[in-house]
Enzyme design. Structure first.
Site, PDB file in Angstrom:
ATOM      1  N   PRO A  92       0.838  -1.124  -0.001  1.00 29.51           N
ATOM      2  CA  PRO A  92      -0.130   0.102  -0.030  1.00 29.51           C
ATOM      3  C   PRO A  92       0.852   1.327   0.184  1.00 29.51           C
ATOM      4  CG  PRO A  92      -0.627  -1.559   1.826  1.00 29.51           C
ATOM      5  CD  PRO A  92       0.640  -2.258   1.099  1.00 29.51           C
ATOM      6  N   GLU A 119       1.595  -6.574   6.979  1.00 28.84           N
ATOM      7  CA  GLU A 119       2.864  -5.792   7.756  1.00 28.84           C
ATOM      8  C   GLU A 119       3.886  -5.780   6.950  1.00 28.84           C
ATOM      9  OE1 GLU A 119      -0.486  -7.645  10.339  1.00 28.84           O
ATOM     10  OE2 GLU A 119       0.912  -8.116   8.638  1.00 28.84           O
ATOM     11  N   ARG A 161      -1.436  -8.670 -20.710  1.00 27.93           N
ATOM     12  CA  ARG A 161      -2.528  -8.152 -21.966  1.00 27.93           C
ATOM     13  C   ARG A 161      -1.604  -7.099 -22.950  1.00 27.93           C
ATOM     14  NH1 ARG A 161      -4.883  -3.421 -21.540  1.00 27.93           N
ATOM     15  NH2 ARG A 161      -6.669  -3.886 -22.717  1.00 27.93           N
ATOM     16  N   ASP A 176      -8.090   1.631 -24.491  1.00 26.90           N
ATOM     17  CA  ASP A 176      -8.133   1.333 -23.038  1.00 26.90           C
ATOM     18  C   ASP A 176      -8.302   2.854 -22.507  1.00 26.90           C
ATOM     19  OD1 ASP A 176      -7.946  -1.128 -23.075  1.00 26.90           O
ATOM     20  OD2 ASP A 176      -5.740  -1.267 -22.702  1.00 26.90           O
TER      21      ASP A 176
HETATM   22  N1  LIG Z   1      -2.451  -1.545  -2.820  1.00 22.71           N
HETATM   23  C1  LIG Z   1      -2.396  -2.322  -1.745  1.00 22.71           C
HETATM   24  C2  LIG Z   1      -1.348  -3.371  -1.718  1.00 22.71           C
HETATM   25  C3  LIG Z   1      -1.666  -4.223  -0.401  1.00 22.71           C
HETATM   26  C4  LIG Z   1      -1.014  -5.143  -0.003  1.00 22.71           C
HETATM   27  C5  LIG Z   1       0.331  -5.803  -0.556  1.00 22.71           C
HETATM   28  C6  LIG Z   1       0.723  -6.827   0.635  1.00 22.71           C
HETATM   29  C7  LIG Z   1      -0.130  -7.181   1.526  1.00 22.71           C
HETATM   30  S1  LIG Z   1      -1.168  -5.839   1.436  1.00 22.71           S
HETATM   31  N2  LIG Z   1      -2.888  -3.720   0.009  1.00 22.71           N
HETATM   32  N3  LIG Z   1      -3.123  -2.673  -0.830  1.00 22.71           N
END
Ligand SMILES: Nc1cc(-c2cccs2)n[nH]1
Length: 250
Positions: A92, A119, A161, A176
């Site tokens: 994330p 984590e 793709r 796209d």
């Molecule tokens: N964009 C996104 C990636 C993730 C995770 C990657 C690895 C564990 S959680 N959550 N949201």
């Protein structure tokens, strides 16, 4: 020949979808060479431990560095001796995984994906890997998954793709959303197919007119209206790029 993709994961079964459909066919055609690895192959304790509590405290578990270090060493050793993979780490806290980044990664010969638990992986794994290969930490969106495997499926599909010959009709990713070109930065407008009338609803007559200039204009208008409604942030970007285009043509 095609691209090589390695994935190291504690849930290899999560990546089974890579054996079917578009990606499955690309593999069968030799355009894509996918290798799944179980991270626990590189554990040496009876419990096959891959994670532990975080230094400094806090919730959840962090993935231990040793198994990842050995796994990435093994991935590198198993691949083309004269190449290094680009390590793609879904997280994330990464850079946005965009169509542009998908295009860039689709141009590379070898990708290694390191999906982790939320984590994360001990930072030293990424730091050490970065001394030996390009590392891209990327986010597929501002929401939190329990693990990175689903993000790998998203990224692999978006990348696969784009590989030459993988999509049946090469045209189909020209329009796209987010793809460069006349409709760049605009969302796709509405699409229709037979029958011409369905449950009392007719297809917009412009699409049946055969007037391709009018159809193109109508589609641009629809794309703009839809983008304005759903993604006003993209409209600003589109206006700028449209302005620049006029500048260039002027
Ligand atoms: N964009 C996104 C990636 C993730 C995770 C990657 C690895 C564990 S959680 N959550 N949201």
């Amino acid at each position: 020949h095609g691209m090589r993709i390695d994935v190291v994961t504690i849930f290899p079964e999560y990546l089974e979808p890579l054996n079917v459909s578009l990606v499955g066919k690309a593999r069968a055609r030799g355009q894509l060479d996918v290798h799944l690895h179980d991270l626990r192959s590189w554990t040496h304790d009876v419990h096959r431990t891959v994670d532990d509590t975080p230094y400094g405290g806090g919730p959840g578990m962090v993935m231990k560095p040793e198994p990842w270090g050995e796994a990435l060493d093994a991935v590198r050793a198993a691949g083309p001796a004269d190449q290094v993979p680009t390590l793609v780490v879904p997280t994330p806290s990464g850079v946005p995984f965009t169509q542009e980044l998908a295009q860039e990664l689709a141009a590379r010969p070898w990708l290694a994906f390191a999906p982790a638990r939320y984590e994360g992986i001990d930072r030293r794994v990424i730091e050490e890997a970065a001394t030996r290969m390009p590392v891209v930490e990327a986010s597929i969106g501002d929401y939190v998954l329990a693990g990175g495997e689903v993000a790998v499926l998203v990224m692999v599909e978006a990348i696969a793709r784009l590989l030459p010959g993988v999509l049946g009709n090469a045209e189909s990713h020209r329009d796209d959303s987010f793809a460069p070109g006349a409709m760049a930065d605009l969302l796709e407008g509405p699409v229709y197919t037979k029958p011409a009338e369905w449950r009392g609803r007719a297809v917009p007559e412009v699409l049946l007119s055969g007037n391709h200039g009018r159809i193109a204009r109508w589609r641009r208008e629809q794309a703009f209206t839809r983008t304005l409604a759903n993604r006003p942030d993209l409209v600003a970007r589109w206006r700028l790029s449209a302005f620049d285009k006029k500048e260039r043509e002027a």
